[in-house]
Each structure stands twice: as C-alpha cells, then as structure tokens.
Motif scaffolding. Sequence first.
Motif, short mmCIF file in Angstrom:
data_model
loop_
_atom_site.label_atom_id
_atom_site.label_comp_id
_atom_site.label_asym_id
_atom_site.label_seq_id
_atom_site.Cartn_x
_atom_site.Cartn_y
_atom_site.Cartn_z
N LEU A 149 20.42 71.05 51.82
CA LEU A 149 20.69 69.65 51.55
C LEU A 149 20.86 69.41 50.06
O LEU A 149 20.33 70.13 49.23
N ALA A 174 25.39 55.22 53.87
CA ALA A 174 24.55 56.37 54.21
C ALA A 174 24.46 56.55 55.72
O ALA A 174 24.82 55.66 56.50
N ASP A 175 23.98 57.71 56.13
CA ASP A 175 23.81 58.04 57.54
C ASP A 175 22.33 58.07 57.90
O ASP A 175 21.48 58.28 57.05
N ILE A 176 22.04 57.86 59.20
CA ILE A 176 20.68 58.02 59.71
C ILE A 176 20.48 59.50 60.03
O ILE A 176 21.25 60.10 60.78
N GLY A 177 19.46 60.09 59.44
CA GLY A 177 19.20 61.51 59.64
C GLY A 177 18.10 61.77 60.64
O GLY A 177 17.71 60.90 61.42
N THR A 178 17.54 62.99 60.62
CA THR A 178 16.48 63.42 61.52
C THR A 178 15.25 63.79 60.69
O THR A 178 15.38 64.48 59.68
N ALA A 204 15.96 59.35 56.53
CA ALA A 204 15.14 59.76 57.67
C ALA A 204 13.68 59.61 57.29
O ALA A 204 13.33 59.40 56.12
N GLY A 219 24.35 59.56 50.94
CA GLY A 219 23.24 60.33 51.45
C GLY A 219 22.84 60.02 52.88
O GLY A 219 23.56 59.35 53.63
N THR A 220 21.67 60.49 53.25
CA THR A 220 21.11 60.36 54.59
C THR A 220 19.68 59.86 54.48
O THR A 220 18.94 60.26 53.57
N ARG A 237 15.48 59.35 51.29
CA ARG A 237 16.94 59.38 51.19
C ARG A 237 17.35 60.70 50.52
O ARG A 237 16.96 60.98 49.39
#
Length: 967
Positions: free
Chosen positions: A2, A681-685, A590, A587-588, A611
């Motif tokens: 990452l 941004a994206d929703i991550g895990t 979670a 970014g992501t 983030r």
Amino acid sequence: MLNRFTTAVVLAAITFYQPMLFAAAALTADAEKLVSDASRLDRVAVIVRFEKQYNISELKEQHLKSEQYRSRKESKTLKRKQFRQSVFSGLQQQTREASARLSELLRKHGVKTKLKSLWTINGIALDVPPEMIDAISALPGVERVTADMRLTMNTPEVEDVDSQPQWNIEKLNAARLWEREIRGEGIVVGIMDSGVDVNHPDLADRWRGGDNSWFDPYGDQELPIDLVGHGTQALGLILAGDESGYQVGMAPEAKWIAARIFDNANQTTLSAIHLAFQWLLDPDGDPLTDDAPHLVNNSWGFANTINQCYQEFDEDIRLLREAGIGVVFSAGNYGPFAETSISPANNSGSLSVGAIDLLDEIEFQSSRGPNACDGGIYPKLVAPGSQVYTTDRLPVAYNVVSGTSFAAPHITGALALLKSAFPDTPISQIETALYDSAIDLGEAGADDQFGYGLADVSAAYDLLLSNSGSSDQSLLIFNESQYSIDENTNRLIVTVRRVGNSEGEVSVEFTTSDDDAKAGEDYLSQSGRLTFADGETLRSIEIPIINDRDDEENEAFQILLSDVRGDAALGHQAEVEVVILDDDGAGTVAFNSLSVAVNESRGEALVSLVRTGGTAGTIEVSYRTVADTALAEVDFIETESMVRFLPGETEKQISIELVDDDLFEESERFQLIITELDGDADIGTPASTTISILNDDPDTNFATISLESVSYEIRENASQLRVSVMREGNLDIKATVEYNTLNGSAVEDEDYRSASGTLTFAEGVSHRSLTIDIINDTLYEQESSFTLILSNAGGGAVISDPSTAIIRIIDDDALPFVSIQSPTPTSTIGSSSSSLFDQQNSSDREGNRSSGEKGSSGLQVFEINLRKYGRSKAEEQLERMANVDAESKQKAGEKSSCDSAEDQTNCGADTETSEQADEREIGMPEDTAGEELQSDPTRELEADSENESSASPPAETEPAAAESEQS
C-alpha cells in the motif's frame, strides 16, 4: 504494498503531527484541537529544525578517515571516545550557532522563553506566542517548524492468567551461556519507558547508580520511579534476578540506566523523547567518559503510524547506532494484517522485534511487514511475547504480560549476553550473528511475519566464536533485494551489509541511477564511498526523496555498488531497485482492526478509521452502530454520525459511549460499520469492526479468595509470620484453598520452615490465617525472600489477585567486619585487640583514614564483608589474630638470626601461618576476592600510626544501610 504517508495538518508555518504511542501505551493527540488551541493560547510549544551542515553518515566517514592517521595501537575504547568527542562536539556547535540566531530574533521581539537544545537533530524546542511563528519560519537556516506535541499515555493492561515461568528464557537458549559464566557482566542497558521501580528486589542492585544513570526530562523525580509499571515489566525481562524463585531476566549480571519519557501525569512531548535519546548518547555530558549504555530498549511506538514511515526520531536512532549503541524496538501490536509496521520500529537502525507464543506461533496482534520505511523485512526477529512472567512495580512485584513490548526485551537481553561474551565485537556484527543463526519459523527464509526467525543466543555465540579469525573473504551486498518508499517520506535509508569475514577495514563506492524516477524531480542523486571499520557489518546510505503534487504511477531508480577496496568483494545483491510510491490520490478508508475489546467500566470504546494510499482532497465518512449480543441503549448508546478527513489527515478516532451497569454478565458485542463515503476515496477492508464489551463486575454467586497483601516483611527474630487470607463475595457456602511456600533467596530449613496445606472457610467466614515459622540464627545475612502461593480453590470459590506474595526476611544480626592487610614479602597481619568490638563513630573513621592509607609499610587495607559467617566464629578468629599479633610484636624487637633465604622460611615474624591464610580465604567473598575495595568514609576502619587496624560491627539498626551501600 500500500501507499504510505505521514500525518500532517498545516497551520501557518507549523506542521502538526499526530503520533500515538502504543505498548507503554497509546499516546493520543487531536490535531484539530491543537490547531484551535494555537489560535487562542498565549504560547504554543514548537520544535524549530535548522538546516544541517552535514549528515550523520558524512560525520562517520570523516571520523574513519581521521583514524587512518592515528596509531593502530589505540584501544577501541579510546576510539569510541574520540568519535563521540569529534561528532558530538560538531553537532552541538551547529546547534549553538542556530540557537544564537534564534535568541537574537526573540530578543528583538521582546519574547522571553527557555530554549532546549536538541543537538541530535539540530533543533531547538521552545514555547512562543503564535504570532512569532511566521518570523521564526523566515529566519535564515530554518528548515521547518513543527508542533512539540503533548501526548497522553493510556495505562497498559496485564494478563489475568497463570503462566509457566522461564519458558520464554528457555526458548532463546540463554542458560547455555549462563553455563559458560556469561551472564551480562560488564554491560550497561538503557531503557526509555515509563521509568523503573528502583526498589524492586530483582532490580535494585542492578541499577548503575549515580548522577549519570537516571534521566527525567521534566525534573519531577530525582531517583528512578515507575508510576505505571510498563518500564519495570520490560526491564525485568532483560536483567532481573531470581528473588521470586524463578530467573526472570536474560542477562542478570548486567546493569541498567533509565530515561523516563513520561511525567507524573503520564504525558510526554516529542522534545522530551528527543532529550532522552540525547541523554543516552552521553549521560554525564562529557564525551571523554565512556558512560553511554551498550544497548537501548524501546518498548513503545506510535500507533497511528501503521504502514507509514514517521521519521521524527530517525536521526536520534542512527546517531546512537553510529556511536556503537544497539537500539531495539518492539514491532507493534497491530496484526494480524500485513503492512502493519509502525514507527520508530521501522526506522533505519532499529532492530524490530515481533512476538511469538509458547508453541512458536506468531502472536495474533504482532505487527507484520513489509517495512514502511524501506520495503524490507519486518520485524527483524521474533521472541516470546505471550504470557511471560516478569517483574512489576511494587507492591505487585511480579506479573504475567503479553505483547511485542515484552518480546523486544528478550532480544535486548540476548544482545547483552553476547556483547558481554565478545566485548570488542561491534553491535552490528552481533546483530548479524543473531539474524544468521535464528531458528527459521513460518515460510522458508526471512519473511514478514517472523523476520529472520526466533533468536537463539547460544547458536549466535557459536557463530561469533567460529567467525573470529575466519579467513573467508567478506562480501558486500544490499540488505534487501528491493526497496520501496512513500513519496512524502523525507529520506530513504538503504543498508549495505558485510557478510562473511568482518576483520579489517573495507570500503565500497555507491551511486544512484535513473529509471522512470528522475534525479532532481523525484529524488536527489547520491554517490560516495562507504567505509566499514574493523568488525563493522552494517553501513547506510541516505537518499532524499522529493514529494511532488502530481497524481502519477509509482516510479523507480537504481543504486549500484562498485570499486571495493580491502579484503572484500561484491556479492549477488550489488544492485538494487528503489520504488517511489505515489501518494497523491484520495486513498482508501477502513477500520484500523477487525475487533476492539474494552472493559465495561471504561465508559467508551475508541475505534480508529485509517486513510491509506493517498491523502488528496477532503472526504467524509459516515458510520453507525449495529446491535448484536450487546443491546443499544442497554449496553451501549446507539450512534450514527460522520467524520471528516482533511487533506493530509490519515486517522480519525470514533468514540462510542458504553453503559456501565453493576450486573455480572457474559461479554457482549456489537458492530460499527462504514455506511457511506463522500469524496474520491474508496472504502477499504475491514469496513466493519466488532466491539466486545468485557464485563468487569464481580459475580455475587461466587466467592473470591486472595491474600491480604502482595508483600510482607518480618524481622528474623520475630519467629513467626501470620498471613491473612480473605474471602469476598458469596459467603453462604463452604470454600477451600491450598497454599504452599516456594524458595527464593531465602531457603527452607535454613531461613524459614516450609508451609503447605489447605485452608477451609466455613459458611459466613470471610477470612482465615496461616502461620509460617521463621528461623532465627546468629548469622549476618543480607535481606532474603521467599514466595507464598495460593492455588486450587474449591467449594464454589475462585482465586483472585493477589494470589502470590513475596515475604522478605530482615536480618537482625550485627554485621561483622574484619580489616586485613594484603601481604608483601615483609609484611605481617595487622594487630587486633578487644577494641575490635567497640563502637566507632563515623567521624573517627574519617579522621583516621589517611593514616591507614599512608602507612610506611605501603600495605593496602581490604574490608571484608563476612556474609553468613557466624558471629561467635568471627570473634574466635579475631581473638586468635590478636594473640598472633601480640606474639609478632614481641618477636619484632628481637634480632633475627635468619641469614639465608632458606632460614628465613622458618622465621615467624614476617610470614603468615597457614591458619591465618586459611582465615583470610574464608573471609573473602567470592565476588570481591582479589579486588581492592573503594574507600568510603562511612565504612572506613580506624588504623593507628603503626598501621594496626581494627573494626567494629554496626548497631543492629544498620544492616539495611549496609545493603544499600552494596546496591
């Protein structure tokens, strides 16, 4: 891998970082609050960093070049002093010059404040009015101004479980070195933590003592203290003794010094930590005295630097390494996911340590690699860190703990043992031996869970022994097969490793080469020569990284080694690729972990949103709670809300209120989930996390049985100790508990009578007592201790803390002293008389010291402490000595008729009898035999003008003072 990034919020010219410390615990700070506070406070704490005239690597190279013109006969100790003097004085001088410029600016504006020199980073810490920030930033030579963050430590939790003592020590094969009489003698270990309980029986006599062995940057405490317990727990695993009946530490003959990085309110600042590192480099402020520790243990790290490279203390650590000091860090408790390295453990120069359990499995929460600062192996090594037995601050005394905080001290202890065995071997070579001899766990070869493997101190010893005098040619290679670095990280530190034979000086050229990353646009090109001193195995290259604002693909450049000089050659990894990871996307987001556990009485559960992969733009993240076995409004307060990430921010904390009731119940859980994200941004895990509420209310259906206290003291002549055992909770049923004693430094049938049995609590009975017989002898002995343990509760009762107590026996016998003179070919044993047992005051002893030291015979006076030596036997011996001395005086006036050497052997006036020699051998303690004791006016024995010596036992109130002197 990452993308990684550090946290930054900009106000005027101040960069506010928000690190949080884990292990000793989590340091928390709210950057938004700092921003708002700075606008309304009269003063704001900042660190002003100035541009450096030279970096650490350049200073080391300059020093090595200057050594070429010095005598090869100079000792390594002298060379270390010369290095400290030349390098430290250079660093301090550039900071003094910067401080003068800053002071002049403050005087012009009429600002009065205290300047704290942080010469390891060429910085100044101070408090100034907010309106001064712009003027300071514009001062020539200022590199940047950052907030001197004030951070709060959460109290660490300990394990409420039983554990098999010493399994952890056995894992590392330390006993095999103990069998060789290698126990850490001559080694000093520094620890930066919450402090140390200097009164602990396993740590007190291992403190080096003096003004250069304790550092409190806040000036709160003059002597070592630990208000939390974490530092005492960590230090115990390094060097504690066996007062509990179990050997706790790896290197029990080592000494310790400590820097307390938290104040009485359990808070710290970045500048305080810098000052602690700075102190460890030169504790007494004189570079010509060799009082720095050999190793420094750090069981702490910044929690919200997960998978980031936070380089606040990188220069401090590298300077310690260049000074020959090993730096060990706990790897962090942020597993089980990959890419969970934290700072400063992932900084260059840190030996990061992960945790394993009894079955050699990686601890669930132990952080994993790759290393966020260079993409390399993380952690470097693993060691036991699950339910290990160690010391704790009094009155708890001992405890069972878990976490990488307690894995790291095992490696520090292992290094202490090996450094004690090979005192002239550089720390880098000893570390390399630990890597190369480690027991491989997990995947074959080094990996990002176990690193190089489980340290085996015995195998490392054998490897170091076999390598000494090896004729193999050394090879120079990069330490990693590939490096990676976040674009917004200030600099990449690349390590070059010397494998094989490490004798003699060798050097190698290095240079950078463009690929799709371009020098001057993405990084600054570097070239030069690395020099490895005799025995040195690790050297580093510093490459500045340029952080642009372009949203682009990852880019790479190369580093090449060439032109080896000395008895060495290039190895297979003589060229390496460096990947620069772009961080300019959104970014992501979670959750920081899959689950969080918190005690019900805590009142709130704190959960972190992280983030990663970019910090561009503002994003808003919505979340809500979802009931499970825990019910909304009954066990927790239902919550639905939103947090906002500003550009550059990487972490936000969410607080969920918990309902604290008085009911005993099972642990319950609920979920917290991300529901929506507004921005690029994206929703991550993981996008959800489970919060477990741990019940901490007593079960009134059961009874708990415990000891009244965790420690007891009894004078030897008291004959008997009575100990109360308490029962609480349900008293309506019959209950039982077993008890037994366990030897420590006090031994059954010599110091006390062993006790074991079963106590029965009838209905309604809340306490019972047991008695332990103490043996009263006439021997002078140091304070000794043994342990009382409760076990196997029955009848509906359970055992609760404290279930173990340390019982200390305070000796009540007078301390006999005998003063003898070391014989020379013409000497006699000094005369003794009945005055040996007269009480002498300290002023008399002080006044007669000079006459005892300056006698014409030139004999040295030795003070012998007879431990466990019967008083009556001592009196008999002294009387015998007095008679012999009287005879020798009578004969001294007679003319000797011994004309030859052969005849002189039959003359009694100038020779010792075998009986006298035997007496001296009995009196000499093993640990002081053959050594001259230092003079102390409080313990000096009176000597008359004829060098006749006498001694008197102190009053019965003095044994404790005698013990303190030995400590």
